[in-house]
Scaffold this motif. Structure first.
Motif: not given
Length: 289
Positions: A179-185, A215-216, A227-234, A242-250
């Motif tokens: 399950i991919p979860i985006q780090c947003e509201y 996967l965040l 950071a708050q969303v990542a903490e809530d999901v964990r 996963l320990n790895t997070v995927i950053p926003r990337s153009v």
């Protein structure tokens, strides 16, 4: 204070070095094919991007990978450089017309060991056409059982942003759920419905299905919210995250417009390195017991 900062720097460098060594080392291959469904009914969370780039990373490290594109938009097929216009045999023909899966699987042109079962717009009507089919929830599973999936190390199934019959077919066809979860509201909103659907599928159709990986995605280190969303999901999902997070990337967003994954489009970009690290983590963790 200086000593603390020095220790922190050394610790960070050790972590980075160990991750780099693991990413560059030969990755373990599973004992048997891992069939991983990538689903989240929320749109825009990075399902297709995750499917394509994890598949490319695994293939580039020696694994044999098949991507099954179950999204009528066919974006995974596009990103892998695979033809998927209306005249090309696709996963629609497999689900609706009982065409053997081996007749639609093609090689991705840029990456050895990577294959795709493409989707096209014909799939948009499949939700309605499946309703009248016998064993409508298990059509993909039956097609895969007739196909030699054991020639692959991984089968990644990319789902549409819904919980309709296509996604249910993917859940019945898979052994693992990513399950991919985006780090947003509102990141966790709607996931309860997905988990309830997974529980129903496990109870009635596929008792072997496991939520193996979270996967965040779209992580923006500049914001406190991410950071708050990542903490809530964990806190909510524990060790499957996963320990790895995927950053926003153009670069990640640009790559599909060139018919490529970011792994070949810009392998040195932050997005490519993050997906490579995530794929490495999945490979070294292995399938759940």
């Amino acid at each position: 204070m200086r000593e603390a900062l020095k220790d922190a720097k050394v610790s960070h460098e050790t972590v980075v070095r160990s991750r780099t060594e693991r990413r560059d080392a030969e990755w373990p291959r599973p004992d048997r094919c891992r069939v991983i469904t990538i689903a989240n009914q929320k749109g825009g969370v990075g399902k297709t991007t995750t499917s394509v780039n994890l598949a490319a990373s695994l293939a580039m490290h020696g694994a044999k990978v098949l991507v099954v594109d179950l999204d009528p938009q066919g974006n995974a097929s596009t990103a892998l450089g695979v033809e998927h216009h209306a005249d090309v045999p696709s996963i629609y023909d497999v689900l609706i017309e009982d065409l053997p899966l081996q007749e639609i699987v093609v090689s991705a042109p840029d990456i050895p060991n990577l294959h795709c079962a493409p989707a096209n717009l014909n799939l948009a009507g499949a939700e309605i056409e499946l309703v009248s089919k016998v064993a409508r929830e298990s059509r993909l599973r039956r097609a895969m059982d007739r196909y030699d999936t054991e020639q692959f190390d991984y089968v990644l199934i990319d789902c549409p942003p819904s919980l309709g019959l296509l996604t249910v077919n993917a859940l019945v066809g898979g052994n693992e759920l990513l399950i991919p979860i985006q780090c947003e509201y509102y990141a966790l909103e709607g996931l309860g419905q997905l988990i309830r659907t997974v529980d129903l599928v496990k109870a009635h159709l596929n008792p072997g299905l496991n939520v193996s990986t979270i996967l965040l995605t779209m992580y923006d280190a500049r914001t406190r919210l991410a950071a708050q969303v990542a903490e809530d999901v964990r806190n909510h999902f524990g060790d499957v995250v996963l320990n790895t997070v995927i950053p926003r990337s153009v670069r990640v967003s640009e790559a599909p417009s060139y018919g490529q994954s970011v792994m070949t489009y810009d392998p040195g970009s932050s997005g490519a390195l993050a997906y490579s690290e995530a794929a490495s983590e999945m490979a070294f963790r292995g399938a759940p017991e």
